[in-house]
Motif scaffolding. Sequence first.
Motif, PDB file in Angstrom:
ATOM      1  N   VAL A   1      -2.571   1.292  -9.593  1.00  0.00           N
ATOM      2  CA  VAL A   1      -2.095   1.736  -8.287  1.00  0.00           C
ATOM      3  C   VAL A   1      -2.994   2.837  -7.724  1.00  0.00           C
ATOM      4  N   ILE A   2      -3.364   3.794  -8.549  1.00  0.00           N
ATOM      5  CA  ILE A   2      -4.194   4.913  -8.083  1.00  0.00           C
ATOM      6  C   ILE A   2      -5.581   4.434  -7.656  1.00  0.00           C
ATOM      7  N   ALA A   3      -6.251   3.697  -8.534  1.00  0.00           N
ATOM      8  CA  ALA A   3      -7.590   3.199  -8.203  1.00  0.00           C
ATOM      9  C   ALA A   3      -7.539   2.181  -7.067  1.00  0.00           C
ATOM     10  N   GLY A   4      -6.524   1.312  -7.087  1.00  0.00           N
ATOM     11  CA  GLY A   4      -6.401   0.302  -6.036  1.00  0.00           C
ATOM     12  C   GLY A   4      -6.109   0.903  -4.675  1.00  0.00           C
ATOM     13  N   SER A   5      -5.337   1.973  -4.640  1.00  0.00           N
ATOM     14  CA  SER A   5      -5.048   2.639  -3.366  1.00  0.00           C
ATOM     15  C   SER A   5      -6.312   3.270  -2.789  1.00  0.00           C
ATOM     16  N   ALA A   6      -7.144   3.835  -3.665  1.00  0.00           N
ATOM     17  CA  ALA A   6      -8.418   4.390  -3.210  1.00  0.00           C
ATOM     18  C   ALA A   6      -9.271   3.298  -2.568  1.00  0.00           C
ATOM     19  N   HIS A   7      -9.296   2.133  -3.184  1.00  0.00           N
ATOM     20  CA  HIS A   7     -10.088   1.024  -2.646  1.00  0.00           C
ATOM     21  C   HIS A   7      -9.480   0.487  -1.348  1.00  0.00           C
ATOM     22  N   LEU A   8      -8.155   0.462  -1.273  1.00  0.00           N
ATOM     23  CA  LEU A   8      -7.494  -0.050  -0.072  1.00  0.00           C
ATOM     24  C   LEU A   8      -7.850   0.779   1.152  1.00  0.00           C
ATOM     25  N   VAL A   9      -7.786   2.090   1.043  1.00  0.00           N
ATOM     26  CA  VAL A   9      -8.117   2.933   2.193  1.00  0.00           C
ATOM     27  C   VAL A   9      -9.585   2.752   2.577  1.00  0.00           C
ATOM     28  N   ASN A  10     -10.437   2.533   1.593  1.00  0.00           N
ATOM     29  CA  ASN A  10     -11.844   2.273   1.880  1.00  0.00           C
ATOM     30  C   ASN A  10     -12.023   0.993   2.696  1.00  0.00           C
ATOM     31  N   LEU A  11     -11.228  -0.028   2.401  1.00  0.00           N
ATOM     32  CA  LEU A  11     -11.313  -1.278   3.152  1.00  0.00           C
ATOM     33  C   LEU A  11     -11.001  -1.084   4.636  1.00  0.00           C
ATOM     34  N   LEU A  12     -10.174  -0.090   4.938  1.00  0.00           N
ATOM     35  CA  LEU A  12      -9.749   0.141   6.316  1.00  0.00           C
ATOM     36  C   LEU A  12     -10.691   1.060   7.083  1.00  0.00           C
ATOM     37  N   ASP A  13     -11.687   1.593   6.413  1.00  0.00           N
ATOM     38  CA  ASP A  13     -12.599   2.540   7.042  1.00  0.00           C
ATOM     39  C   ASP A  13     -13.724   1.800   7.764  1.00  0.00           C
ATOM     40  N   VAL A  14     -13.369   1.131   8.838  1.00  0.00           N
ATOM     41  CA  VAL A  14     -14.331   0.289   9.549  1.00  0.00           C
ATOM     42  C   VAL A  14     -14.592   0.748  10.984  1.00  0.00           C
ATOM     43  N   ARG A  15     -13.747   1.608  11.505  1.00  0.00           N
ATOM     44  CA  ARG A  15     -13.887   2.163  12.845  1.00  0.00           C
ATOM     45  C   ARG A  15     -13.308   3.574  12.842  1.00  0.00           C
ATOM     46  N   PRO A  16     -13.670   4.409  13.825  1.00  0.00           N
ATOM     47  CA  PRO A  16     -13.110   5.757  13.859  1.00  0.00           C
ATOM     48  C   PRO A  16     -11.583   5.747  13.882  1.00  0.00           C
TER      49      PRO A  16
END
Length: 261
Positions: free
Chosen positions: A151-166
């Motif tokens: 959950v901890i590592a996956g949540s870090a990756h999930l927010v990264n996936l959404l970092d596509v626009r300001p």
Amino acid sequence: MVAGGRVRGPITALLGAAGATRAVYGALRSRPPGAAAFWERKNYAGRTVHLHAGLATTAGTALAAVTAPGLPARTRTAAALAVLAAGACGAYDDVSGAGDPRRGFRAHLSALRHGEVTSGAVKLFGIGAAGLAAGALLKERPGDKLLAGVVIAGSAHLVNLLDVRPGRAAGAVLALGAPGLLRGGPAGTLAAAPIGAVAAVVRDDLGERTMLGDSGVHALGASLGLAVAAGNGRKGLAVHAAAVVAATVAGDRISRAAAAI
């Protein structure tokens, strides 16, 4: 007293994270380590932005999580480990992987199979190991430790996936973290820290003056994962772990959807 304690921890964490993040952000803007150009990047629209928000939110989130009242010592240690490791691995990728066009864990694992250790692979395994270590500190039973780490590592990756626009990643942190504020105990405090940190820089993020970068999004996501892990038992952990794994598998589609909003 109980109700006051329930409110005091999250409020202290939120305000502490906002204040610390803003202070570090201002210091980095005034005196960036090394040359200023070292921390500059071109965003999706070709505008020059700096990466100070990522380093600042990492510092602010970690500081708030380890100093807020009411958290057990093991939880503070888990928070410091997960957030700082995620931020450090992200910062390494921000710097060393700046010119690497490969995106997604499949691309980096493919390079690893051919003997190339990319900055993305370092980030993937570093954050994964830190997540598992933090999960082991938060939970007692082996199965729960593993699920919490995912959950901890996956949540870090999930927010990264959404970092596509300001503003996309910042908005996701605010939206995903808000329900956690309603929980008592360590979960509410841990959810408040990334919310306060991102609130301190979201205006400059939306204004395309800065970006969270890999450092910020991974640190913020790991902190959200910590809040989820701290506030859930076996069933809740299993549901959230399945969700972040599914998001990882559907990463490209999630990123495209976030960009289209």
